[in-house]
Design an enzyme around this catalytic site. Sequence first.
Site, PDB file in Angstrom:
ATOM      1  N   SER A 186      -7.160  22.024  64.202  1.00 49.97           N
ATOM      2  CA  SER A 186      -6.510  21.814  65.323  1.00 49.97           C
ATOM      3  C   SER A 186      -7.171  22.428  66.576  1.00 49.97           C
ATOM      4  O   SER A 186      -6.735  22.785  67.363  1.00 49.97           O
ATOM      5  CB  SER A 186      -5.167  22.207  65.565  1.00 49.97           C
ATOM      6  OG  SER A 186      -4.378  21.722  64.215  1.00 49.97           O
ATOM      7  N   GLY A 237     -12.406  22.439  60.311  1.00 51.29           N
ATOM      8  CA  GLY A 237     -11.079  22.192  59.731  1.00 51.29           C
ATOM      9  C   GLY A 237      -9.979  21.091  60.206  1.00 51.29           C
ATOM     10  O   GLY A 237     -10.535  20.517  61.237  1.00 51.29           O
ATOM     11  N   HIS A 238      -9.300  20.759  59.440  1.00 49.75           N
ATOM     12  CA  HIS A 238      -8.278  19.688  59.785  1.00 49.75           C
ATOM     13  C   HIS A 238      -7.746  19.583  61.270  1.00 49.75           C
ATOM     14  O   HIS A 238      -7.712  20.354  61.785  1.00 49.75           O
ATOM     15  CB  HIS A 238      -6.860  19.835  58.541  1.00 49.75           C
ATOM     16  CG  HIS A 238      -6.222  21.025  59.235  1.00 49.75           C
ATOM     17  ND1 HIS A 238      -5.107  20.975  60.238  1.00 49.75           N
ATOM     18  CD2 HIS A 238      -6.303  22.505  58.823  1.00 49.75           C
ATOM     19  CE1 HIS A 238      -4.747  22.173  60.433  1.00 49.75           C
ATOM     20  NE2 HIS A 238      -5.377  22.876  59.579  1.00 49.75           N
ATOM     21  N   ASP A 239      -7.474  18.264  61.455  1.00 48.86           N
ATOM     22  CA  ASP A 239      -7.042  17.855  62.814  1.00 48.86           C
ATOM     23  C   ASP A 239      -7.846  18.228  63.731  1.00 48.86           C
ATOM     24  O   ASP A 239      -7.301  18.702  65.110  1.00 48.86           O
ATOM     25  CB  ASP A 239      -5.571  18.307  62.906  1.00 48.86           C
ATOM     26  CG  ASP A 239      -4.689  17.891  61.849  1.00 48.86           C
ATOM     27  OD1 ASP A 239      -4.577  16.667  61.720  1.00 48.86           O
ATOM     28  OD2 ASP A 239      -4.055  18.574  61.030  1.00 48.86           O
TER      29      ASP A 239
END
Length: 166
Positions: free
Chosen positions: A109, A89-91
């Site tokens: 994150s 997932g993102h970040d």
Amino acid sequence: MIGTTAAAAKYPGAYYVCAVGSARIRKRIVEKIKSIADVKYATLIDPAAVFGKDRVEIGEGCIVCANTYITLDIKIGSHVYIGANSTVGHDSRIDDFVTVYPGVNVSGSTYLGSGCEMGTGSRIIQGLSVGMNTIVGAGAVVVKNLPQDCTAVGVPARIIKMNRSI
């Protein structure tokens, strides 16, 4: 396969990848080869892997398998293995020598510390971290931060033992 680690010195200019699942063993092999030969490492990405459009960094010597989905704002260190059908997932940040076995879901994150291993089908929810050299068992669900040098299993993941550092 080139044979022993010493054989790397016989092939100047060649690119290498260490395709060993165990993060601990992969790190030892790469460090040994680097100590005896000046080698370059390839990063292998299966054409069926899908990447977000923006800000994905991948270090040298990585393997990203088929049907893996890596979103955006991701930083992946060197010599990382990401197995088939996994998501990142993102970040998120994945440090060096991490192993993400097949079917793992890494939510947004998150942080996976150097040398950790995420077992087949395991999950980590958003905003959490898995410490350096920690092993998360197959099918486990990480719902709280895990410290370094431990093994965690189950749903929710719970620590069952502390591991010796590399």
